[in-house]
Motif scaffolding. Structure first.
Motif, PDB file in Angstrom:
ATOM      1  N   LYS A  19     -46.823  -0.618  32.679  1.00 51.79           N
ATOM      2  CA  LYS A  19     -48.467  -1.934  32.487  1.00 51.79           C
ATOM      3  C   LYS A  19     -49.081  -2.629  32.781  1.00 51.79           C
ATOM      4  O   LYS A  19     -50.351  -2.026  32.815  1.00 51.79           O
ATOM      5  CB  LYS A  19     -47.415  -2.217  31.231  1.00 51.79           C
ATOM      6  N   ALA A  20     -48.052  -3.350  33.920  1.00 49.96           N
ATOM      7  CA  ALA A  20     -48.954  -4.278  34.525  1.00 49.96           C
ATOM      8  C   ALA A  20     -49.267  -3.779  34.837  1.00 49.96           C
ATOM      9  O   ALA A  20     -50.958  -4.471  35.500  1.00 49.96           O
ATOM     10  CB  ALA A  20     -48.050  -5.302  34.309  1.00 49.96           C
ATOM     11  N   SER A  21     -49.664  -3.068  36.133  1.00 49.28           N
ATOM     12  CA  SER A  21     -50.192  -2.652  37.415  1.00 49.28           C
ATOM     13  C   SER A  21     -51.160  -1.580  37.019  1.00 49.28           C
ATOM     14  O   SER A  21     -52.127  -1.596  37.554  1.00 49.28           O
ATOM     15  CB  SER A  21     -48.994  -1.861  38.231  1.00 49.28           C
ATOM     16  N   GLY A  22     -50.907  -1.077  35.237  1.00 53.01           N
ATOM     17  CA  GLY A  22     -52.480   0.167  35.151  1.00 53.01           C
ATOM     18  C   GLY A  22     -52.147   1.045  35.632  1.00 53.01           C
ATOM     19  O   GLY A  22     -53.108   1.908  34.745  1.00 53.01           O
ATOM     20  N   THR A  23     -51.007   1.458  36.739  1.00 55.30           N
ATOM     21  CA  THR A  23     -51.120   2.598  37.141  1.00 55.30           C
ATOM     22  C   THR A  23     -50.000   3.793  36.531  1.00 55.30           C
ATOM     23  O   THR A  23     -49.029   2.833  37.060  1.00 55.30           O
ATOM     24  CB  THR A  23     -51.406   3.123  38.507  1.00 55.30           C
TER      25      THR A  23
ATOM     26  N   LEU B 281     -33.821   0.483  56.943  1.00 56.60           N
ATOM     27  CA  LEU B 281     -32.688   0.358  55.824  1.00 56.60           C
ATOM     28  C   LEU B 281     -33.346  -0.934  54.805  1.00 56.60           C
ATOM     29  O   LEU B 281     -33.221  -1.204  53.309  1.00 56.60           O
ATOM     30  CB  LEU B 281     -31.703  -0.286  56.447  1.00 56.60           C
ATOM     31  N   SER B 282     -34.647  -1.483  54.976  1.00 55.54           N
ATOM     32  CA  SER B 282     -34.599  -3.023  53.611  1.00 55.54           C
ATOM     33  C   SER B 282     -35.761  -1.947  53.340  1.00 55.54           C
ATOM     34  O   SER B 282     -35.472  -2.639  52.063  1.00 55.54           O
ATOM     35  CB  SER B 282     -34.810  -4.135  54.429  1.00 55.54           C
ATOM     36  N   ALA B 283     -36.384  -1.018  53.375  1.00 59.08           N
ATOM     37  CA  ALA B 283     -37.924  -0.447  52.365  1.00 59.08           C
ATOM     38  C   ALA B 283     -36.558   0.297  51.680  1.00 59.08           C
ATOM     39  O   ALA B 283     -37.064   0.390  50.191  1.00 59.08           O
ATOM     40  CB  ALA B 283     -38.431   0.120  53.658  1.00 59.08           C
ATOM     41  N   THR B 284     -35.190   1.230  52.146  1.00 47.02           N
ATOM     42  CA  THR B 284     -35.275   1.819  51.221  1.00 47.02           C
ATOM     43  C   THR B 284     -34.282   1.054  49.951  1.00 47.02           C
ATOM     44  O   THR B 284     -34.248   0.575  48.728  1.00 47.02           O
ATOM     45  CB  THR B 284     -33.915   2.367  51.785  1.00 47.02           C
ATOM     46  N   ALA B 285     -33.395   0.009  50.363  1.00 46.32           N
ATOM     47  CA  ALA B 285     -32.692  -0.410  49.804  1.00 46.32           C
ATOM     48  C   ALA B 285     -33.593  -1.548  48.848  1.00 46.32           C
ATOM     49  O   ALA B 285     -32.483  -1.620  47.681  1.00 46.32           O
ATOM     50  CB  ALA B 285     -32.110  -2.210  50.821  1.00 46.32           C
ATOM     51  N   SER B 286     -34.727  -2.066  49.103  1.00 48.58           N
ATOM     52  CA  SER B 286     -35.248  -2.640  47.984  1.00 48.58           C
ATOM     53  C   SER B 286     -36.141  -1.439  47.479  1.00 48.58           C
ATOM     54  O   SER B 286     -37.052  -2.496  46.568  1.00 48.58           O
ATOM     55  CB  SER B 286     -36.539  -3.979  48.740  1.00 48.58           C
ATOM     56  N   ALA B 287     -35.926  -0.483  47.202  1.00 46.10           N
ATOM     57  CA  ALA B 287     -37.068   0.338  46.617  1.00 46.10           C
ATOM     58  C   ALA B 287     -36.585   0.432  44.889  1.00 46.10           C
ATOM     59  O   ALA B 287     -35.724   1.319  44.955  1.00 46.10           O
ATOM     60  CB  ALA B 287     -37.449   1.974  47.283  1.00 46.10           C
ATOM     61  N   THR B 288     -36.398  -0.047  45.008  1.00 45.08           N
ATOM     62  CA  THR B 288     -36.696   0.174  43.217  1.00 45.08           C
ATOM     63  C   THR B 288     -37.212   0.314  41.800  1.00 45.08           C
ATOM     64  O   THR B 288     -37.795   0.501  42.021  1.00 45.08           O
ATOM     65  CB  THR B 288     -36.085  -2.139  42.440  1.00 45.08           C
ATOM     66  N   PRO B 289     -36.826   1.091  41.025  1.00 41.26           N
ATOM     67  CA  PRO B 289     -37.202   2.288  39.725  1.00 41.26           C
ATOM     68  C   PRO B 289     -38.421   1.065  39.866  1.00 41.26           C
ATOM     69  O   PRO B 289     -37.526   0.228  39.272  1.00 41.26           O
ATOM     70  CB  PRO B 289     -36.567   2.745  39.089  1.00 41.26           C
ATOM     71  N   ARG B 290     -39.956   1.034  38.935  1.00 41.74           N
ATOM     72  CA  ARG B 290     -40.663  -0.076  38.355  1.00 41.74           C
ATOM     73  C   ARG B 290     -39.793   0.669  36.760  1.00 41.74           C
ATOM     74  O   ARG B 290     -39.629   1.480  35.921  1.00 41.74           O
ATOM     75  CB  ARG B 290     -41.560   0.537  38.501  1.00 41.74           C
ATOM     76  N   THR B 291     -39.898  -1.042  35.576  1.00 43.79           N
ATOM     77  CA  THR B 291     -39.941  -0.494  34.394  1.00 43.79           C
ATOM     78  C   THR B 291     -40.784  -0.594  34.057  1.00 43.79           C
ATOM     79  O   THR B 291     -41.838  -0.388  34.419  1.00 43.79           O
ATOM     80  CB  THR B 291     -39.466  -2.057  33.935  1.00 43.79           C
ATOM     81  N   LEU B 292     -41.063  -0.096  32.947  1.00 46.28           N
ATOM     82  CA  LEU B 292     -41.843  -0.029  31.892  1.00 46.28           C
ATOM     83  C   LEU B 292     -42.506  -0.726  31.824  1.00 46.28           C
ATOM     84  O   LEU B 292     -43.928  -0.938  32.206  1.00 46.28           O
ATOM     85  CB  LEU B 292     -41.582   0.725  30.687  1.00 46.28           C
ATOM     86  N   ASP B 293     -42.672  -2.171  31.952  1.00 42.72           N
ATOM     87  CA  ASP B 293     -43.604  -3.726  31.419  1.00 42.72           C
ATOM     88  C   ASP B 293     -44.320  -3.672  33.193  1.00 42.72           C
ATOM     89  O   ASP B 293     -45.318  -3.439  33.041  1.00 42.72           O
ATOM     90  CB  ASP B 293     -42.677  -4.583  30.883  1.00 42.72           C
ATOM     91  N   GLN B 294     -43.680  -3.258  34.117  1.00 42.86           N
ATOM     92  CA  GLN B 294     -44.250  -3.146  35.531  1.00 42.86           C
ATOM     93  C   GLN B 294     -45.514  -2.560  35.333  1.00 42.86           C
ATOM     94  O   GLN B 294     -46.155  -2.846  36.286  1.00 42.86           O
ATOM     95  CB  GLN B 294     -43.485  -3.282  36.902  1.00 42.86           C
TER      96      GLN B 294
END
Ligand code: ARG
Length: 250
Positions: free
Chosen positions: A24-28, A9-22
């Motif tokens: 870009k910061a990850s590079g992938t 449940l917590s895995a589902t709840a915490s899964a939030t779409p990443r922003t463009l900035d996030q």
């Protein structure tokens, strides 16, 4: 047991779409697709390939990002997108009002028809489908269109187009419905050319990628990347490679 449930449940709840900035910061950039819809997204041996895979990689490159593909069955793709399992989906989704309520579409990267397909002598038009059974992929936009055909006996859903084609060949369904370029490619690959025929178009689609609902900064960046690859010849080259023609929407 309880712990497993809580973790799930917590895995589902915490899964939030990443922003463009996030992203870009990850590079992938993480792109989701199905991998069973040739020649758009499919496996050649163990390699994920196809027009949409090439195009998705080109979009990542235009944004200076590496691309990582996440592959899962078609009917769960839009839910997984909103859960942040990947940043965008590229899997030949038609833009429909229903889906627009759930996700934010990119500009279409091609246009195509959905056709009725049958063995020689079988039903190749809406009219001929009266009293007949048609098979199509689960989760697709053509299901309600097929169900609305007057007198149609049954619309049966299958996990993917390979399984529908097998059912058609075995006579377990009278007809098959899928996007024209996919049918053409699969019939050629399996040498079914003269035995199975492509009939009437039951819809015309604008096929597009999508991002999680409201992820507009990412939508803007991906649309700009698409415009760029369509302007610089990259798109035309890929479309020629896979289709021998330019399939962008006119
Ligand atoms: N164009 C149809 C739709 O929007 C079928 C798409 C199927 N895509 C796939 N990767 N199997 O529903």
């Amino acid at each position: 047991m309880l712990l497993t449930l809580a973790l799930a449940l917590s895995a589902t709840a915490s899964a939030t779409p990443r922003t463009l900035d996030q992203i870009k910061a990850s590079g992938t950039l993480k792109l989701g697709t199905e991998g069973a819809f040739p020649p758009f997204n499919f496996y050649q041996g163990k390699t994920l390939t196809g027009f949409e895979v090439d195009l998705g990689n080109a979009l990542g490159k235009a944004l200076g990002l590496k691309v990582e593909w996440v592959v899962q069955p078609f009917d769960g793709l839009l839910i997984a997108l909103n859960q942040g399992r990947f940043d965008a989906v590229v899997a030949s989704h038609a833009i429909t009002p229903e889906r627009q309520k759930a996700v934010t579409f990119l500009n279409p990267h091609y246009c195509s028809t959905v056709n009725i397909v049958a063995r020689k002598g079988g039903p190749l038009s809406r009219q001929a489908l009266a009293g007949k059974t048609v098979g199509t992929q689960i989760g697709t936009a053509q299901i309600p269109i097929l169900q609305a055909i007057p007198g149609i006996k049954d619309v049966r859903t299958f996990p993917n187009d390979q399984t529908v084609l097998s059912a058609l060949q075995a006579g377990r369904v009278d007809a098959w419905s899928s996007n024209g370029p996919v049918v053409a490619y699969m019939l050629k690959q399996t040498g079914q050319g003269g035995k199975i025929l492509i009939g009437e178009a039951i819809s015309r689609e604008r096929n597009a990628g999508a991002v999680a609902k409201g992820n507009t900064a990412l939508q803007g960046a991906l649309n700009a990347a698409l415009t760029r690859v369509q302007a610089d010849g990259t798109y035309a080259k890929l479309s020629q490679k896979w289709f021998g023609q330019d399939i962008r929407c006119q």
